[in-house]
Write an enzyme that holds these catalytic residues in place. Structure first.
Site, PDB file in Angstrom:
ATOM      1  N   HIS A  53       0.838  -1.207   0.000  1.00  0.00           N
ATOM      2  CA  HIS A  53       0.000   0.000   0.000  1.00  0.00           C
ATOM      3  C   HIS A  53       0.872   1.256   0.000  1.00  0.00           C
ATOM      4  O   HIS A  53       0.611   2.206  -0.742  1.00  0.00           O
ATOM      5  CB  HIS A  53      -0.898   0.048   1.245  1.00  0.00           C
ATOM      6  CG  HIS A  53      -1.901  -1.037   1.347  1.00  0.00           C
ATOM      7  ND1 HIS A  53      -1.924  -1.908   2.413  1.00  0.00           N
ATOM      8  CD2 HIS A  53      -2.927  -1.393   0.539  1.00  0.00           C
ATOM      9  CE1 HIS A  53      -2.932  -2.746   2.253  1.00  0.00           C
ATOM     10  NE2 HIS A  53      -3.556  -2.465   1.125  1.00  0.00           N
TER      11      HIS A  53
ATOM     12  N   LYS B 102     -15.759  -8.939   5.107  1.00  0.00           N
ATOM     13  CA  LYS B 102     -14.615  -9.398   5.895  1.00  0.00           C
ATOM     14  C   LYS B 102     -14.762  -8.960   7.344  1.00  0.00           C
ATOM     15  O   LYS B 102     -15.185  -7.851   7.623  1.00  0.00           O
ATOM     16  CB  LYS B 102     -13.304  -8.791   5.366  1.00  0.00           C
ATOM     17  CG  LYS B 102     -12.893  -9.204   3.990  1.00  0.00           C
ATOM     18  CD  LYS B 102     -11.570  -8.521   3.647  1.00  0.00           C
ATOM     19  CE  LYS B 102     -11.173  -8.721   2.210  1.00  0.00           C
ATOM     20  NZ  LYS B 102      -9.972  -7.945   1.875  1.00  0.00           N
TER      21      LYS B 102
ATOM     22  N   ARG C  30      -1.663  -6.128  -7.673  1.00  0.00           N
ATOM     23  CA  ARG C  30      -0.495  -6.962  -7.383  1.00  0.00           C
ATOM     24  C   ARG C  30      -0.205  -7.905  -8.536  1.00  0.00           C
ATOM     25  O   ARG C  30       0.935  -8.228  -8.822  1.00  0.00           O
ATOM     26  CB  ARG C  30      -0.721  -7.784  -6.114  1.00  0.00           C
ATOM     27  CG  ARG C  30      -0.746  -6.976  -4.855  1.00  0.00           C
ATOM     28  CD  ARG C  30      -1.134  -7.853  -3.702  1.00  0.00           C
ATOM     29  NE  ARG C  30      -2.496  -8.336  -3.947  1.00  0.00           N
ATOM     30  CZ  ARG C  30      -3.411  -8.496  -3.021  1.00  0.00           C
ATOM     31  NH1 ARG C  30      -3.133  -8.268  -1.773  1.00  0.00           N
ATOM     32  NH2 ARG C  30      -4.616  -8.919  -3.326  1.00  0.00           N
TER      33      ARG C  30
ATOM     34  N   SER D 179      -2.512  -7.879   3.033  1.00  0.00           N
ATOM     35  CA  SER D 179      -2.828  -7.728   4.452  1.00  0.00           C
ATOM     36  C   SER D 179      -3.151  -9.078   5.078  1.00  0.00           C
ATOM     37  O   SER D 179      -2.719  -9.374   6.196  1.00  0.00           O
ATOM     38  CB  SER D 179      -4.009  -6.774   4.635  1.00  0.00           C
ATOM     39  OG  SER D 179      -3.691  -5.490   4.172  1.00  0.00           O
TER      40      SER D 179
END
Length: 161
Positions: free
Chosen positions: A19, A43, A92, A130
Site C-alpha cells: 500500500h 470481511k 499486485r 494484508s
C-alpha cells in the site's frame, strides 16, 4: 491550473508496504491524496476502522499531501465530497484485475466524471497482502519487511509477541 486530487480506497487491514508503495508514488503525481478507509462488509476486520486510520496516519506522517478519511457509502460519493475525479487502485497481479474491472465499471456507471487509474505494485511488494501478513504475524514470524513499524507493533500486540 486546478489542483489534482486522487482517492486511494481500501480496507487497509492493516496497511502494508505494498500500500505504501502505491501511496508514495501517487503522492508524487497528485497535489492531494485522500486515503479512504472503507469497512468491508464481507470481511471481519482484525483492526477497527479507527485503529486502521491511526496506523495509516502514523505510516504516512512524512507524506504532507496525504489525508486519511473514513467513509461509509459509495466511493463515488466520497470522491464528490473531497472534489476528486480520480480513483487509484493498486494491482499486485493480473488476477486482481477482473474484480477491479467490475468495481471500475460500476463506479463509472454511477458517476461518469470519475476515472479509475490502476498502478502495479512494485515487484518487491507484489506478493504482500494484508491477509498474508496477518497470518504470518499470528505465528510470530518477523514481518518488519512487509509493514511499517507502527503496524508491526500493533500486530505483535494483537497476536501476542
Amino acid at each position: 491550473m486546478t489542483e489534482s486530487k486522487a482517492v486511494i480506497p481500501g480496507s487497509f487491514d492493516p496497511i502494508t508496504y505494498g500500500h505504501m508503495d502505491i501511496i508514495e508514488r501517487v503522492a508524487q503525481r497528485f497535489d492531494e491524496i485522500h486515503i479512504c478507509v472503507l469497512k468491508n462488509s464481507n470481511k471481519e476486520g482484525t483492526f477497527t476502522v479507527e485503529e486502521r486510520m491511526a496506523l495509516i496516519e502514523a505510516s504516512v506522517a512524512d507524506i504532507p499531501n496525504v489525508e486519511v478519511h473514513q467513509f461509509n457509502g459509495l466511493l463515488v460519493d466520497f470522491c464528490d465530497e473531497v472534489g476528486a475525479k480520480t480513483i487509484i487502485r493498486g494491482l499486485r497481479a493480473v488476477s486482481d484485475f477482473e474484480y477491479e474491472l467490475r468495481l471500475t465499471s460500476m463506479n463509472k456507471k454511477l458517476n461518469s466524471d470519475v476515472e479509475t487509474l490502476y498502478m502495479m505494485t512494485s515487484t518487491n511488494y507484489s506478493f504482500i497482502s494484508s491477509s498474508v501478513v496477518k497470518e504470518v504475524a499470528q505465528y510470530k514470524a518477523d514481518i518488519s519487511e512487509f509493514v511499517p513499524e507502527p503496524v508491526e507493533k500493533a500486530l505483535k500486540e494483537k497476536f501476542g509477541k
